[in-house]
Design a protein around this motif. Structure first.
Motif, PDB file in Angstrom:
ATOM      1  N   GLN A  46       4.002   9.609  -9.616  1.00 21.45           N
ATOM      2  CA  GLN A  46       3.052   9.763 -10.897  1.00 21.45           C
ATOM      3  C   GLN A  46       2.790  11.057 -11.026  1.00 21.45           C
ATOM      4  O   GLN A  46       2.376  11.944 -12.229  1.00 21.45           O
ATOM      5  N   LYS A  47       1.688  11.949 -10.181  1.00 20.97           N
ATOM      6  CA  LYS A  47       1.544  13.225 -10.094  1.00 20.97           C
ATOM      7  C   LYS A  47       2.309  13.832 -10.243  1.00 20.97           C
ATOM      8  O   LYS A  47       2.475  14.937 -10.569  1.00 20.97           O
ATOM      9  N   LYS A  48       3.285  14.310  -9.391  1.00 19.52           N
ATOM     10  CA  LYS A  48       4.406  14.756  -9.434  1.00 19.52           C
ATOM     11  C   LYS A  48       5.205  14.723 -10.955  1.00 19.52           C
ATOM     12  O   LYS A  48       5.345  16.152 -11.666  1.00 19.52           O
ATOM     13  N   VAL A  49       5.083  14.233 -11.789  1.00 18.83           N
ATOM     14  CA  VAL A  49       5.868  14.161 -13.263  1.00 18.83           C
ATOM     15  C   VAL A  49       4.748  14.476 -13.658  1.00 18.83           C
ATOM     16  O   VAL A  49       5.033  15.419 -14.789  1.00 18.83           O
ATOM     17  N   LYS A  50       3.546  14.700 -13.628  1.00 16.48           N
ATOM     18  CA  LYS A  50       2.260  14.910 -14.407  1.00 16.48           C
ATOM     19  C   LYS A  50       2.352  17.006 -14.016  1.00 16.48           C
ATOM     20  O   LYS A  50       2.135  17.083 -14.561  1.00 16.48           O
ATOM     21  N   ASP A  51       2.337  17.256 -13.128  1.00 20.10           N
ATOM     22  CA  ASP A  51       2.235  18.774 -12.748  1.00 20.10           C
ATOM     23  C   ASP A  51       3.385  19.391 -13.647  1.00 20.10           C
ATOM     24  O   ASP A  51       3.598  20.327 -13.869  1.00 20.10           O
ATOM     25  N   PHE A 107       0.494  -1.319   0.294  1.00 20.88           N
ATOM     26  CA  PHE A 107       0.361  -0.050  -0.103  1.00 20.88           C
ATOM     27  C   PHE A 107       1.271   1.379  -0.208  1.00 20.88           C
ATOM     28  O   PHE A 107       0.802   2.086  -0.740  1.00 20.88           O
ATOM     29  N   THR A 108       2.083   1.487   1.004  1.00 24.89           N
ATOM     30  CA  THR A 108       2.576   2.146   1.008  1.00 24.89           C
ATOM     31  C   THR A 108       3.819   2.859  -0.744  1.00 24.89           C
ATOM     32  O   THR A 108       4.027   3.572  -0.901  1.00 24.89           O
ATOM     33  N   ARG A 165       3.354   5.988  -2.591  1.00 27.23           N
ATOM     34  CA  ARG A 165       4.610   6.801  -3.392  1.00 27.23           C
ATOM     35  C   ARG A 165       4.614   6.589  -4.717  1.00 27.23           C
ATOM     36  O   ARG A 165       4.939   8.347  -5.625  1.00 27.23           O
ATOM     37  N   TYR A 166       4.245   5.349  -6.229  1.00 27.51           N
ATOM     38  CA  TYR A 166       4.213   4.734  -7.692  1.00 27.51           C
ATOM     39  C   TYR A 166       2.908   6.578  -7.423  1.00 27.51           C
ATOM     40  O   TYR A 166       3.420   6.900  -8.372  1.00 27.51           O
TER      41      TYR A 166
END
Length: 107
Positions: free
Chosen positions: A15-20, A5-6, A10-11
């Motif tokens: 993934q959200k950071k890369v999209k931003d 789950f952790t 983290r993934y």
């Protein structure tokens, strides 16, 4: 199970950071490509008033703010600040709920 789950969290965060970051670079690209057009249009239509400066400056401020948010540079945009505010809000709501529950017992 918790480890998976952790790792999934983290993934997802990465993934959200890369999209931003990608969104910021797209915004920056549009800024760099569109502003020369704005400048040319200004000089062709009304060279006596240089209004393109306002467009470049206004949009530039938006680009800077977008970059600061994406790269978490100012302290008020980062995750730690967000988590702290969430805790403050939840504590305030819990306190209000407890006070209202306490008040109902005596009514």
């Amino acid at each position: 199970m918790k480890n998976n789950f952790t790792e999934a969290d983290r993934y997802y965060d990465a993934q959200k950071k890369v999209k931003d970051i990608r969104g910021f670079y797209e915004h920056l690209t549009v800024y760099v490509l569109c502003n020369p057009i704005v400048i040319v249009v200004n000089y062709m239509t009304s060279p006596e008033y240089l209004w393109w400066i306002w467009s470049v400056m206004g949009w530039g401020i938006a680009i800077v703010l977008h970059g600061l948010k994406v790269f978490s540079l100012p302290p008020f945009f980062n995750k730690e600040w967000e988590n702290k505010k969430i805790r403050e809000i939840l504590e305030k709501e819990n306190k209000q709920r407890l006070e209202s529950d306490h008040g109902n017992k005596f009514e």
